[in-house]
Design an enzyme around this catalytic site. Structure first.
Site, short mmCIF file in Angstrom:
data_model
loop_
_atom_site.label_atom_id
_atom_site.label_comp_id
_atom_site.label_asym_id
_atom_site.label_seq_id
_atom_site.Cartn_x
_atom_site.Cartn_y
_atom_site.Cartn_z
N HIS A 148 31.66 3.45 -77.17
CA HIS A 148 31.33 2.14 -76.60
C HIS A 148 31.59 1.04 -77.62
CE1 HIS A 148 27.48 3.16 -78.68
NE2 HIS A 148 27.47 1.87 -78.94
N HIS A 194 25.74 3.48 -71.86
CA HIS A 194 26.52 2.24 -71.96
C HIS A 194 27.95 2.53 -72.39
CE1 HIS A 194 25.51 2.90 -76.08
NE2 HIS A 194 25.43 1.68 -76.50
N HIS A 208 30.37 -4.08 -83.18
CA HIS A 208 30.75 -2.76 -83.70
C HIS A 208 31.53 -1.97 -82.67
CE1 HIS A 208 26.80 -1.75 -81.78
NE2 HIS A 208 27.43 -0.63 -81.44
N HIS A 240 17.75 4.64 -81.28
CA HIS A 240 17.67 3.47 -80.40
C HIS A 240 16.58 3.70 -79.35
CE1 HIS A 240 21.15 1.34 -81.85
NE2 HIS A 240 22.00 2.29 -81.53
N TYR A 249 24.95 3.31 -88.64
CA TYR A 249 26.01 2.30 -88.73
C TYR A 249 26.49 2.19 -90.17
CZ TYR A 249 24.26 0.37 -84.25
OH TYR A 249 23.85 0.19 -82.95
N GLU A 259 29.87 2.68 -85.72
CA GLU A 259 28.64 3.42 -85.41
C GLU A 259 29.01 4.84 -85.03
OE1 GLU A 259 26.67 2.14 -81.79
OE2 GLU A 259 24.88 3.31 -82.21
FE LIG Z 1 26.29 0.83 -80.36
#
Ligand SMILES: [Fe+2]
Length: 301
Positions: A148, A194, A208, A240, A249, A259
């Site tokens: 993503h 996502h 990122h 997260h 990251y 990431e």
């Molecule tokens: Fe991300």
């Protein structure tokens, strides 16, 4: 259903192709599939399309384009018309203008990033052949696939409207300000938490590029490899709240933020959007862990 299947490729700028080769092949563990005097083309080991990452030599950093792969050839003209009807100009890119990519539709999103829709990319196959299930000679982290991106939008509400009503994205999670306006939006296409996330920021910028690794152990291993090779870590292994993925990251040698991401839940077309309020924002972005330097982490590229 959205005709877009996935984030297919991302192209961004790097100032030095030799330094980029060393990092992305030896430390990050991507597979180089092509190179020209101006560009490097890479894929992850479990991907089967020709490439998912393109780096172009340039003096500065910056995003060049984001490629979305559509399921059917007919999705190109259908989505092209929807984009034009929304009031955005499009350009038909002839097949072959871009290495190993068929005809494409190029446009600039309301948030300023150039995006391509394409259906055909030469398939070169995965780097493992049965009975292998993992590559035996890949150095470095070796992410499985491009996962993503997070990009900036000056007008978040406008960009979310474009992505959902025109391109067919759905909202998995959002953070709303006290007036009910989105300040973070997480959007998906098929079954991931996502494929693209947005937050308020300067036109055309990105935050990122994220790559998938198998599990949280692989996230910890990625962090150890980056540290061991003395590259800059941005966020040590963390979790997260939003997406519930494990994450770390770090930066390539030039300051592009990367990431490695693992896990997260499944989504379906009827997935009810999860809404966070500002008071829970920090637990949403990082439920466990997080950046030692928040200001640095928030910088745009
Ligand atoms: Fe991300």
């Amino acid at each position: 259903m959205s005709g877009i299947m996935r984030l297919g490729f991302v192209e961004y700028q790097v100032p030095d192709l030799v330094l980029a080769s060393n990092f992305y092949e030896q430390v990050f563990g991507l597979i180089k599939v092509a190179e020209t005097p101006e560009r490097l083309y890479y894929k992850c080991w479990d991907e089967y399309d020709h490439h998912s990452v393109v780096m172009k030599k340039a003096a500065d950093l910056g995003l060049i384009k984001i490629g979305w792969k559509v399921e059917e050839e007919s999705d190109l003209s259908r989505l092209e018309k929807k984009i034009q009807d929304y009031g955005i100009e499009t350009r038909r890119v002839p097949g072959g203008e871009e290495l190993e990519i068929g005809e494409a539709v190029s446009f600039v999103a309301p948030s300023g990033q150039t995006m391509w829709l394409y259906h055909k990319m030469t398939q070169v196959g995965k780097a493992v052949i049965p009975p292998e299930i993992v590559p035996h000679d890949l150095p470095g982290i070796g992410p499985t696939h491009l996962d993503h991106m997070v990009i900036a939008a000056e007008d978040l509400g406008e960009m979310v409207k474009f992505l959902t009503t025109v391109l067919g994205f759905r909202i998995s999670e959002q953070v709303l300000d006290p007036e009910g306006r989105p300040i973070f939006s997480f959007l998906f296409l098929r079954s991931k938490p996502h494929d693209l996330a947005l937050t308020t920021g300067p036109k055309g910028k990105f935050h990122h590029v994220a790559f998938y690794v198998d599990d949280s152990d692989a996230v910890i291993r990625a962090h150890a490899i980056i540290k061991g090779a003395q590259h800059r870590v941005d966020v040590p292994p963390s979790k997260h709240g939003i997406t519930r993925g494990a994450t770390t990251y770090f930066y390539d040698p030039f300051g592009n933020r990367l990431e490695t991401f693992a896990g997260g839940y499944l989504t379906y077309p009827d997935f009810p959007t999860i809404t966070w309020t500002v008071e829970h924002l920090s637990a949403g972005i990082f439920n466990t862990g997080g950046p030692p330097n928040l200001e640095k982490f928030m910088a745009w590229i």
